[in-house]
Write a protein that holds these residues in place. Structure first.
Motif, PDB file in Angstrom:
ATOM      1  N   VAL A  40       0.854  -1.182   0.000  1.00 57.41           N
ATOM      2  CA  VAL A  40       0.000   0.000   0.000  1.00 57.41           C
ATOM      3  C   VAL A  40       0.894   1.237   0.000  1.00 57.41           C
ATOM      4  CG1 VAL A  40      -1.666   1.326   1.344  1.00 57.41           C
ATOM      5  CG2 VAL A  40      -1.861  -1.161   1.211  1.00 57.41           C
ATOM      6  N   SER A  41       0.744   2.089  -0.998  1.00 55.12           N
ATOM      7  CA  SER A  41       1.567   3.293  -1.063  1.00 55.12           C
ATOM      8  C   SER A  41       0.742   4.536  -1.367  1.00 55.12           C
ATOM      9  CB  SER A  41       2.661   3.145  -2.131  1.00 55.12           C
ATOM     10  OG  SER A  41       2.069   2.876  -3.387  1.00 55.12           O
ATOM     11  N   SER A  42      -0.496   4.331  -1.778  1.00 56.85           N
ATOM     12  CA  SER A  42      -1.291   5.475  -2.198  1.00 56.85           C
ATOM     13  C   SER A  42      -2.013   6.150  -1.049  1.00 56.85           C
ATOM     14  CB  SER A  42      -2.334   5.021  -3.234  1.00 56.85           C
ATOM     15  OG  SER A  42      -3.163   4.017  -2.675  1.00 56.85           O
ATOM     16  N   LEU A  43      -2.090   5.444   0.111  1.00 56.57           N
ATOM     17  CA  LEU A  43      -2.791   6.041   1.235  1.00 56.57           C
ATOM     18  C   LEU A  43      -1.959   7.132   1.866  1.00 56.57           C
ATOM     19  CD1 LEU A  43      -4.201   2.798   2.840  1.00 56.57           C
ATOM     20  CD2 LEU A  43      -5.501   4.531   1.634  1.00 56.57           C
ATOM     21  N   PRO A  44      -2.575   8.193   2.335  1.00 55.73           N
ATOM     22  CA  PRO A  44      -1.806   9.287   2.949  1.00 55.73           C
ATOM     23  C   PRO A  44      -1.209   8.853   4.282  1.00 55.73           C
ATOM     24  CG  PRO A  44      -4.153   9.635   3.268  1.00 55.73           C
ATOM     25  CD  PRO A  44      -4.027   8.462   2.332  1.00 55.73           C
ATOM     26  N   ASP A  45      -0.055   9.417   4.590  1.00 54.90           N
ATOM     27  CA  ASP A  45       0.551   9.158   5.885  1.00 54.90           C
ATOM     28  C   ASP A  45      -0.308   9.787   6.977  1.00 54.90           C
ATOM     29  OD1 ASP A  45       2.618   7.788   4.816  1.00 54.90           O
ATOM     30  OD2 ASP A  45       3.975   9.527   4.711  1.00 54.90           O
ATOM     31  N   ALA A  46      -0.228   9.167   8.155  1.00 51.68           N
ATOM     32  CA  ALA A  46      -1.026   9.680   9.268  1.00 51.68           C
ATOM     33  C   ALA A  46      -0.319  10.832   9.953  1.00 51.68           C
ATOM     34  CB  ALA A  46      -1.270   8.564  10.280  1.00 51.68           C
ATOM     35  N   ASP A  47      -1.111  11.718  10.490  1.00 55.73           N
ATOM     36  CA  ASP A  47      -0.586  12.746  11.382  1.00 55.73           C
ATOM     37  C   ASP A  47      -0.369  12.086  12.739  1.00 55.73           C
ATOM     38  OD1 ASP A  47      -0.122  14.808  13.097  1.00 55.73           O
ATOM     39  OD2 ASP A  47      -1.971  15.912  12.625  1.00 55.73           O
TER      40      ASP A  47
ATOM     41  N   GLN B  10      -0.028  13.219  15.618  1.00 53.08           N
ATOM     42  CA  GLN B  10      -0.864  13.773  16.677  1.00 53.08           C
ATOM     43  C   GLN B  10      -2.263  13.179  16.617  1.00 53.08           C
ATOM     44  OE1 GLN B  10       0.098  15.750  19.158  1.00 53.08           O
ATOM     45  NE2 GLN B  10      -1.954  15.453  20.016  1.00 53.08           N
ATOM     46  N   ARG B  11      -2.767  13.019  15.406  1.00 58.95           N
ATOM     47  CA  ARG B  11      -4.103  12.433  15.251  1.00 58.95           C
ATOM     48  C   ARG B  11      -4.124  10.981  15.700  1.00 58.95           C
ATOM     49  NH1 ARG B  11      -6.715  10.049  10.193  1.00 58.95           N
ATOM     50  NH2 ARG B  11      -8.896   9.854  10.768  1.00 58.95           N
ATOM     51  N   CYS B  12      -2.973  10.323  15.529  1.00 59.41           N
ATOM     52  CA  CYS B  12      -2.913   8.916  15.911  1.00 59.41           C
ATOM     53  C   CYS B  12      -3.098   8.721  17.404  1.00 59.41           C
ATOM     54  CB  CYS B  12      -1.563   8.307  15.499  1.00 59.41           C
ATOM     55  SG  CYS B  12      -1.378   8.125  13.735  1.00 59.41           S
ATOM     56  N   HIS B  13      -2.915   9.758  18.196  1.00 63.05           N
ATOM     57  CA  HIS B  13      -2.980   9.606  19.641  1.00 63.05           C
ATOM     58  C   HIS B  13      -4.061  10.469  20.259  1.00 63.05           C
ATOM     59  CE1 HIS B  13       0.648   7.135  19.941  1.00 63.05           C
ATOM     60  NE2 HIS B  13       1.018   7.814  18.877  1.00 63.05           N
ATOM     61  N   ASP B  14      -5.054  10.849  19.439  1.00 63.51           N
ATOM     62  CA  ASP B  14      -6.097  11.715  19.982  1.00 63.51           C
ATOM     63  C   ASP B  14      -7.316  10.936  20.455  1.00 63.51           C
ATOM     64  OD1 ASP B  14      -7.357  10.897  17.700  1.00 63.51           O
ATOM     65  OD2 ASP B  14      -7.494  12.886  16.774  1.00 63.51           O
ATOM     66  N   GLY B  15      -7.190   9.585  20.463  1.00 65.13           N
ATOM     67  CA  GLY B  15      -8.280   8.763  20.965  1.00 65.13           C
ATOM     68  C   GLY B  15      -9.407   8.602  19.975  1.00 65.13           C
ATOM     69  N   SER B  16      -9.159   8.857  18.685  1.00 64.17           N
ATOM     70  CA  SER B  16     -10.242   8.808  17.705  1.00 64.17           C
ATOM     71  C   SER B  16     -10.640   7.391  17.339  1.00 64.17           C
ATOM     72  CB  SER B  16      -9.813   9.554  16.430  1.00 64.17           C
ATOM     73  OG  SER B  16      -8.651   8.974  15.871  1.00 64.17           O
TER      74      SER B  16
ATOM     75  N   LEU C  63      -0.545   2.187  10.935  1.00 57.03           N
ATOM     76  CA  LEU C  63       0.888   1.858  10.911  1.00 57.03           C
ATOM     77  C   LEU C  63       1.698   2.947  11.615  1.00 57.03           C
ATOM     78  CD1 LEU C  63       3.309   0.187   9.931  1.00 57.03           C
ATOM     79  CD2 LEU C  63       3.215   1.468   7.784  1.00 57.03           C
ATOM     80  N   ALA C  64       1.426   4.206  11.289  1.00 62.41           N
ATOM     81  CA  ALA C  64       2.152   5.297  11.934  1.00 62.41           C
ATOM     82  C   ALA C  64       1.903   5.300  13.437  1.00 62.41           C
ATOM     83  CB  ALA C  64       1.746   6.627  11.312  1.00 62.41           C
ATOM     84  N   ARG C  65       0.666   5.087  13.803  1.00 63.45           N
ATOM     85  CA  ARG C  65       0.294   5.079  15.230  1.00 63.45           C
ATOM     86  C   ARG C  65       1.048   3.988  15.985  1.00 63.45           C
ATOM     87  NH1 ARG C  65      -4.792   6.295  17.977  1.00 63.45           N
ATOM     88  NH2 ARG C  65      -5.082   4.974  19.808  1.00 63.45           N
TER      89      ARG C  65
ATOM     90  N   GLY D 182       4.152   3.981  18.698  1.00 64.33           N
ATOM     91  CA  GLY D 182       3.973   3.306  19.980  1.00 64.33           C
ATOM     92  C   GLY D 182       5.046   2.269  20.245  1.00 64.33           C
ATOM     93  N   LEU D 183       5.423   1.517  19.216  1.00 61.76           N
ATOM     94  CA  LEU D 183       6.464   0.501  19.387  1.00 61.76           C
ATOM     95  C   LEU D 183       7.785   1.137  19.784  1.00 61.76           C
ATOM     96  CD1 LEU D 183       7.271  -2.487  19.165  1.00 61.76           C
ATOM     97  CD2 LEU D 183       7.749  -2.088  16.746  1.00 61.76           C
ATOM     98  N   ARG D 184       8.135   2.234  19.116  1.00 64.99           N
ATOM     99  CA  ARG D 184       9.376   2.922  19.475  1.00 64.99           C
ATOM    100  C   ARG D 184       9.345   3.388  20.930  1.00 64.99           C
ATOM    101  NH1 ARG D 184       8.713   4.867  14.106  1.00 64.99           N
ATOM    102  NH2 ARG D 184       7.589   6.717  14.864  1.00 64.99           N
ATOM    103  N   THR D 185       8.184   3.872  21.368  1.00 61.81           N
ATOM    104  CA  THR D 185       8.059   4.348  22.740  1.00 61.81           C
ATOM    105  C   THR D 185       8.212   3.213  23.741  1.00 61.81           C
ATOM    106  OG1 THR D 185       6.603   6.143  22.043  1.00 61.81           O
ATOM    107  CG2 THR D 185       6.527   5.526  24.375  1.00 61.81           C
ATOM    108  N   TRP D 186       7.539   2.091  23.472  1.00 60.07           N
ATOM    109  CA  TRP D 186       7.596   0.957  24.392  1.00 60.07           C
ATOM    110  C   TRP D 186       8.999   0.348  24.457  1.00 60.07           C
ATOM    111  CZ3 TRP D 186       4.343  -1.193  27.926  1.00 60.07           C
ATOM    112  CH2 TRP D 186       3.059  -0.656  27.994  1.00 60.07           C
ATOM    113  N   VAL D 187       9.641   0.192  23.316  1.00 57.01           N
ATOM    114  CA  VAL D 187      10.979  -0.404  23.319  1.00 57.01           C
ATOM    115  C   VAL D 187      11.964   0.528  24.019  1.00 57.01           C
ATOM    116  CG1 VAL D 187      12.901  -1.163  21.863  1.00 57.01           C
ATOM    117  CG2 VAL D 187      10.554  -1.823  21.286  1.00 57.01           C
ATOM    118  N   SER D 188      11.854   1.827  23.748  1.00 54.57           N
ATOM    119  CA  SER D 188      12.724   2.788  24.423  1.00 54.57           C
ATOM    120  C   SER D 188      12.513   2.744  25.929  1.00 54.57           C
ATOM    121  CB  SER D 188      12.452   4.201  23.884  1.00 54.57           C
ATOM    122  OG  SER D 188      13.218   5.166  24.580  1.00 54.57           O
ATOM    123  N   TRP D 189      11.254   2.666  26.352  1.00 55.02           N
ATOM    124  CA  TRP D 189      10.942   2.571  27.778  1.00 55.02           C
ATOM    125  C   TRP D 189      11.528   1.297  28.385  1.00 55.02           C
ATOM    126  CZ3 TRP D 189       7.644  -1.167  30.040  1.00 55.02           C
ATOM    127  CH2 TRP D 189       7.348  -0.960  31.396  1.00 55.02           C
ATOM    128  N   ALA D 190      11.357   0.170  27.684  1.00 54.91           N
ATOM    129  CA  ALA D 190      11.883  -1.098  28.204  1.00 54.91           C
ATOM    130  C   ALA D 190      13.405  -1.059  28.306  1.00 54.91           C
ATOM    131  CB  ALA D 190      11.427  -2.253  27.318  1.00 54.91           C
TER     132      ALA D 190
END
Length: 591
Positions: free
Chosen positions: A516-523, A525-531, A546-548, A552-560
């Motif tokens: 999939v390449s035609s879909l727009p990338d996510a913002d 900030q929007r990925c974490h607004d609880g929508s 995927l962006a969301r 999140g994966l980067r955050t969890w691995v960094s935290w671990a």
């Protein structure tokens, strides 16, 4: 709440204790690890439609589950025995404890569940069938006052488990202890030496170490000894100064090689006795350990896949049959009223799905979705089923909170466990999820670090699948509700488990096989607004998800990784309690 917020510390906790419970009423704890047990092969995890068309595989566990709280989507932190047990025993993800290879020993700076319970006044005992836990010098036995190994060249059993007369028993114990001291270094060497490991993979040696060296232990003997132990504890509970017990049990029946008793083969694979092709396949498969672990060069034939599924189910049913006596013992002795029974698996098993077998490389559902059942009358409701994804590493926190966690690390009552650890125990106990206040909001991490010994064995055979199946890459999965990201090195895959529980359709690839390449990338900030809701996709596209989840994966691995102890896993012996206390204080676990 953002990913970052979900991994921050809070001070709240809500284990549902009975009103007026006193310290002496702390529960006994029976932790049973069903090694290599997939959740979807236990009939208590089946849908009504599945139960209607299949023979139940786990009637005894089904009855226990009806009296317990069952977590429908429990996720193992790792895909194989050592890192997953290390997570169960420390409450940490593999990126934190780093005990991800057979030649690593858990850092002494990380306190284990058994150590903390022992120091809190529990008597601690282990009945273990897996030699990777019971024999290897990897720190997983720390904190156990008594530990029985049923795997390996010279198993250990309680004296009551040996039918010989007492004088012969004493002589035999001394004799086997002498040879055990000689054999343990050799058995450790097989798990850590490339040459010896590759020798063990040879079909000629397979029958030697799988049968004569008790690779799968002895499930029947370990359960018989466990029942005797429970009877002893029941008789002693009214003694002055009697302590509650923490009993760890590892059962390994569903692990390869498959040798279920004939009645169970007849019940779950009735064609097996008369089908020579099926018998020949299983005999050859059992004798070729390399095939248990390496990726499949080509898909299994329909018959081969059926044989593996059905004989696996026969092993599951046989183990469940033996487990029934444990639940009977708890009931008949009255121990069940004040014993927290935790049933969990360290990992599952690939049976040909996704071109993999065994449990070496991947983080698909068949490997990391495992059973988790908690029975403790008056605390965990009977018949309750929790759909929120949870990490099994949180058993560490749950059991400590249930035990009224306030241990001291020295006879004079100091130092006390730090506020940091007490807050984490309260926050991450599964009692929070039970109360509808999951602290991690259904977000769960699982990590698969490829086993180096197997990688080198594949290299020695010039196995072309090493790169073709990305065997060198670390794989991680991140769940958010019913959405799952699998990150294999730099390559992501995305699945909606509500619509695709078998993970057959990667949503990042369109029908013609193009990404999939035609879909727009996510913002972000929007990925974490609880929508997006927990179970649904809301208005987010696959690319937005995927962006969301990658963020999140980067955050969890960094935290671990930020929680790693200053002393990395190594071959180390703690020479004194003072050393252990100092290292725990440096990490902030103790005051």
């Amino acid at each position: 709440m953002s990913f970052k917020d979900s991994v921050s510390l809070t001070q709240t906790g809500c284990f549902p204790a009975r009103a007026g419970a006193a310290a002496v009423e702390r529960p006994n704890i029976l932790l049973i690890v069903l090694d290599t047990q997939r959740a979807d092969r236990l009939s208590c995890y089946w849908s009504e439609a599945e139960r209607a068309r299949q023979l139940p595989t786990s009637p005894n566990l089904d009855r226990l589950a009806a009296e317990s709280t069952l977590f429908e989507r429990a996720i193992a932190p790792a895909q194989w025995t050592i890192p997953s047990h290390a997570s169960l025993f420390t409450g940490e993800y593999p990126s934190t404890h780093q005990t991800v290879q057979a030649d690593l020993e858990l850092s002494p700076a990380l306190p284990t569940l058994a150590e903390l319970l022992q120091l809190s006044g529990y008597t601690t005992v282990g009945f273990c069938n897996n030699p990777l836990v019971g024999i290897l010098k990897n720190g997983l036995r720390r904190g156990f006052e008594t530990f029985y190994n049923y795997g390996g060249a010279l198993p250990t059993r309680p004296p009551e488990g040996n039918p010989l007369p007492a004088p012969l028993n004493r002589w035999l114990a001394a004799y086997t202890q002498f040879w055990r001291r000689l054999s343990y270094p050799v058995q450790n060497a097989f798990a850590r030496s490339d040459t010896l490991f590759q020798l063990a993979l040879h079909p000629w040696f397979a029958s030697l170490w799988t049968r004569l060296l008790n690779f799968k232990g002895n499930t029947a003997a370990s359960i018989a000894d466990l029942n005797r132990y429970l009877h002893q504890m029941a008789r002693r509970r009214s003694d002055p100064g009697a302590r509650p017990f923490f009993c760890f049990v590892n059962l390994m029946e569903p692990h390869l090689p498959y040798w279920p008793p004939e009645p169970f083969v007849q019940k779950y694979a009735p064609y097996f006795k008369s089908n020579r092709e099926a018998r020949d396949f299983l005999r050859q498969y059992n004798a070729q350990p390399y095939r248990w672990m390496a990726p499949l060069p080509q898909p299994l034939s329909p018959l081969q896949a059926q044989v593996l599924r059905d004989v696996y189910d026969a092993e599951v049913a046989y183990q469940d049959h033996l487990l029934g006596s444990v639940f009977d013992t708890l009931r008949h002795t009255g121990l069940e009223q004040n014993t927290l029974v935790a049933i969990v698996a360290d990992h599952g098993e690939g049976l040909g799905e996704h071109d993999f077998v065994g449990h070496a490389f991947v983080v698909y559902e068949e490997l990391i979705r495992v059973p988790l059942i908690l029975r403790y009358p008056g605390h965990f409701p009977a018949g309750k089923r929790i759909a929120t994804p949870v990490s099994t590493r949180r058993l560490f926190h749950t059991l400590l909170e249930a035990a009224g966690f306030s241990p001291n690390l020295s006879p004079n009552g100091a130092p006390c466990v730090s506020l940091k650890l007490r807050r984490e125990v309260a926050r991450l106990s599964l009692a929070r999820t039970l109360a509808g206040e999951d602290p991690e909001q259904g977000t769960v991490l699982s990590e698969a670090f490829p086993p180096h010994l197997l990688i080198r064995a594949m290299e020695s055979r010039n196995d072309s699948l090493l790169r073709a199946r990305a065997c060198y890459d670390i794989r991680r999965a991140l769940y958010e509700g019913m959405t799952k990201l699998i990150q294999t090195g730099d390559r992501p895959s995305l699945y909606n488990l509500e619509q695709d529980p078998a993970e057959l359709r990667d949503l990042l690839w369109v029908g013609n096989g193009d990404p999939v390449s035609s879909l727009p990338d996510a913002d972000p900030q929007r990925c974490h607004d609880g929508s997006a809701g927990e179970a649904g996709w809301g208005s987010l596209s696959p690319q937005a998800w995927l962006a969301r989840l990658q963020q999140g994966l980067r955050t969890w691995v960094s935290w671990a990784e930020s929680r790693q102890p200053s002393t990395a896993p190594r071959k180390v012996n703690v020479e004194s309690d003072a050393d252990l206390v100092r290292q725990m204080q440096e990490l902030g676990y103790l005051e």
